[in-house]
Every structure is written in C-alpha cells, then in structure tokens.
Design an enzyme around this catalytic site. Structure first.
Site, short mmCIF file in Angstrom:
data_model
loop_
_atom_site.label_atom_id
_atom_site.label_comp_id
_atom_site.label_asym_id
_atom_site.label_seq_id
_atom_site.Cartn_x
_atom_site.Cartn_y
_atom_site.Cartn_z
CD GLN A 13 -2.71 1.27 2.52
OE1 GLN A 13 -2.25 0.79 3.56
NE2 GLN A 13 -3.81 1.98 2.49
CG ASP A 35 6.86 -6.67 -3.15
OD1 ASP A 35 6.41 -5.66 -2.60
OD2 ASP A 35 6.48 -7.83 -2.84
CB ILE A 36 8.54 -11.39 -1.85
CG1 ILE A 36 8.90 -12.87 -1.93
CG2 ILE A 36 7.11 -11.22 -1.33
CD1 ILE A 36 9.12 -13.51 -0.58
CG ASN A 53 12.69 -13.98 0.72
OD1 ASN A 53 12.25 -13.40 1.73
ND2 ASN A 53 12.81 -15.29 0.62
CE1 TYR A 143 2.64 -4.05 11.34
CE2 TYR A 143 0.88 -3.03 12.60
CZ TYR A 143 1.83 -2.97 11.59
OH TYR A 143 1.95 -1.82 10.84
CE LYS A 147 5.90 -2.52 11.37
NZ LYS A 147 6.89 -2.26 10.32
C1 AKB Z 1 -2.87 -2.12 10.64
O1 AKB Z 1 -4.09 -1.86 10.77
O2 AKB Z 1 -2.34 -3.17 11.01
C2 AKB Z 1 -1.99 -1.05 10.03
C3 AKB Z 1 -1.37 -0.18 11.07
C4 AKB Z 1 -2.20 0.77 11.85
O3 AKB Z 1 -0.20 -0.26 11.27
N1 AKB Z 1 -2.76 -0.25 9.12
#
Ligand code: AKB
Length: 315
Positions: A13, A35-36, A53, A143, A147
């Site tokens: 995106q 990109d992969i 990759n 996630y 991060k």
């Molecule tokens: C998600 O919704 O996982 C992402 C973000 C807020 O990092 N768009």
C-alpha cells in the site's frame, strides 16, 4: 549528491505510492523497486525492479552490491490482522527482515534507512487520547510488539553503528491506488470501494471505534520530509508519533453520505479486529514531529473523503 534509492516491499500500500513519488523526485533510474511478489505493473515498468526476499540475506546482499543504495526504504511487513493468524511468520518477517537490512546498511555504508513503525506499538494500558511519544507501551499483537522491538533495534543501530535510520509510527493509511494488506484499519479503505459499488458497507469495527488515520498523500509527504531533514533535526531514532485525522466508522459514514446520500452503513459484531482496535489509541500527540521536522497534515476528514471518492470514481 546523486542518490540511489532502494525500496523493499514496493508493491504494498505504501510502496506503490512512495516509489512513484521518489521516481518523480529523483528520476526513475535512481529508484530501484523490489518485492517478493511481482504484481504492481506501474512500479515494475516505470523504473528498475528486483525480486527481493527480505528473509534471504544472500538475495539482499546481491541487490545491495549491484545497486549500492544511498537510501533504503524497508516496507515489507505483515500487518496486525494477518499477524494474528500467522504469529510466528509475522515475527520472523518483521524482525529478521529488519535486522538483515540494518546489517547490510552497516556493511554497505548506506546513507539513510527508512523503516515504518505503527500506532500498533501502543497497547491497552497506553493513554487512549493524545497518546504521547513516550508512555506505557504494552502492545498485545504480534505486529505491535514486532514494531516496538524493531524501534528499539533502529535506535540501537543508530547509537552503536551510526546508521542514520528514521521512522514514523503510521496511523491507518487511506489510499485509492493500492489496497491495504491485512490490517485492522482496512475498513476505512474498503468502505469507499463499497460505497461507490453497492452504496452499502458492513463495518467489522463498531460505530464508535475511533482510530488515528491519515490520507496517503499526507503520509508520503511526511515520509519524504523526514528523510530530507538534516540529521541533527531527527532527534528521535526509535520512531516518531504522527497524527492526521481521527474518526469513527460512524463519522466516516456520515461524511460519505454527504456525497452519496443513500449510502447505508451497518456493523458486524465479533470480528477479531475489534479487539485489536480497542487496544490502540484514539488520537495521537505528534508534537515532536511538528517541532523537530515541521510536520503538519493537510487532509482533514471532509477533504480526505472527497479526494477518495473522486479518485476512485475516476480510476
Ligand atoms: C494495521 O491496521 O495493522 C496497520 C497499522 C495501523 O499499522 N494499518
């Protein structure tokens, strides 16, 4: 200086729009997209393209050696919703991918590295309103904590190895050129496609779920502004809070109705993304980005909604 820029994860995106913006700014030949997955016709055919990759250190090493990048943007990641379905894979991709690139940045003496963080670094015990740059951070998605750990690695490589790494905690990004890839904020893009196609949308987040969001044009401008800033102005080497617009699905629906009066918005209960959204901030305090490198968003809710509807209708 003649920049050579490598964008890894160019078909996602952000990458889809960032590569085009970078090619406009620096010239197509100076920006290597990679990109992969080999989708993304516009990206592949408007300048150099490599298969990459991020988990394959030899493959990445070859690309760095061939192109000798002065700037690298690492955008490859697994987002929040998909990360909960594939937790180990999300951790591996988000963490090992970053470490591979940071190591290569040291080896090839890359001038600047950009790596995106997210509002997902905050958790249920972080303040929900005007979430500050520094506060309790207890993310409970893979996630989110990948991060947060990534932010610590970025700061560490800056301090220990002098890598000029820069990062933004993106809110949910709203764009019309490319689809979002498996996040919790994706409803705010899907809603526009459905509003134009079927005049109705069923939101997987509840009516009152406020989240920080941003129109992609603002996100790209923020990214380029941060990357252009003199190094001494970039005082935060983990990642900067960045704010655009905060709204609920209901508020977004009301704004869309001003353009499509018979648009109908409904809600489905029980989607696992609701729990993720409930653990995230509602609004973000980005005063450090404003102070350090002059950040100001340009898109409010009405302007973003108008831009999305016009651009999607004409695309
Ligand atoms: C998600 O919704 O996982 C992402 C973000 C807020 O990092 N768009």
């Amino acid at each position: 200086m003649n920049e050579k820029i490598l964008v890894i994860g160019a078909n996602g995106q952000i990458g889809t729009e960032l590569v085009l913006a970078l090619r406009k700014k620096y010239g197509a030949e100076q920006v290597v997209a990679s990109d992969i997955n080999n989708a993304g016709y516009a990206i592949r055919h408007s300048g150099p393209y490599e298969f990459a990759n991020v988990l394959d250190q030899d493959n990445l090493h070859h690309i760095f050696q061939k192109h000798q990048p002065t700037q690298v943007y690492l955008l490859a990641a697994i987002l929040s919703a998909v990360g909960e379905q594939k937790p180990k894979m999300a951790w591996e991709l988000n963490m090992t991918g970053l470490l591979n690139v940071l190591d290569l940045a040291v080896e090839f003496n890359v001038g600047r590295v950009f790596w995106p963080s997210s509002i997902a670094v905050f958790g249920p015990n972080s303040p929900k309103e005007s979430t500050p740059q520094y506060c309790v951070m207890d993310p409970n998605t893979v996630y989110g904590f990948s991060k947060l750990a990534g932010e610590r690695w970025c700061e560490y490589y800056f301090n220990k190895h002098g890598v000029d790494v820069r990062s933004i905690r993106y809110p949910g990004l709203i764009s019309w050129k490319a689809a979002p890839g498996g996040g919790t904020t994706d409803y705010a893009v899907h809603i526009f496609h459905e509003a134009l196609k079927t005049k109705s949308y069923s939101s997987f987040l509840s009516a009152q779920t406020a989240l920080p969001m941003m129109y992609m044009d603002d996100a790209i401008r923020a990214t380029l502004t941060l990357m252009d800033a003199p190094a001494e102005q970039v005082k935060i080497r983990s990642s900067y809070n960045l704010a655009g617009i905060s709204f609920t699905p209901e508020q977004l629906g009301e704004e869309i109705k001003k353009h499509i009066p018979n648009f109908e918005l409904s809600y489905v209960d029980g989607d696992p993304r609701q729990t993720i959204a409930d653990s995230w901030p509602k609004t973000i305090d980005d005063s450090r980005a404003q102070q350090d490198w002059g950040w100001q968003p340009e898109y409010d809710l009405p302007r973003m909604v108008e831009a999305m509807l016009i651009n999607l209708a004409n695309s």
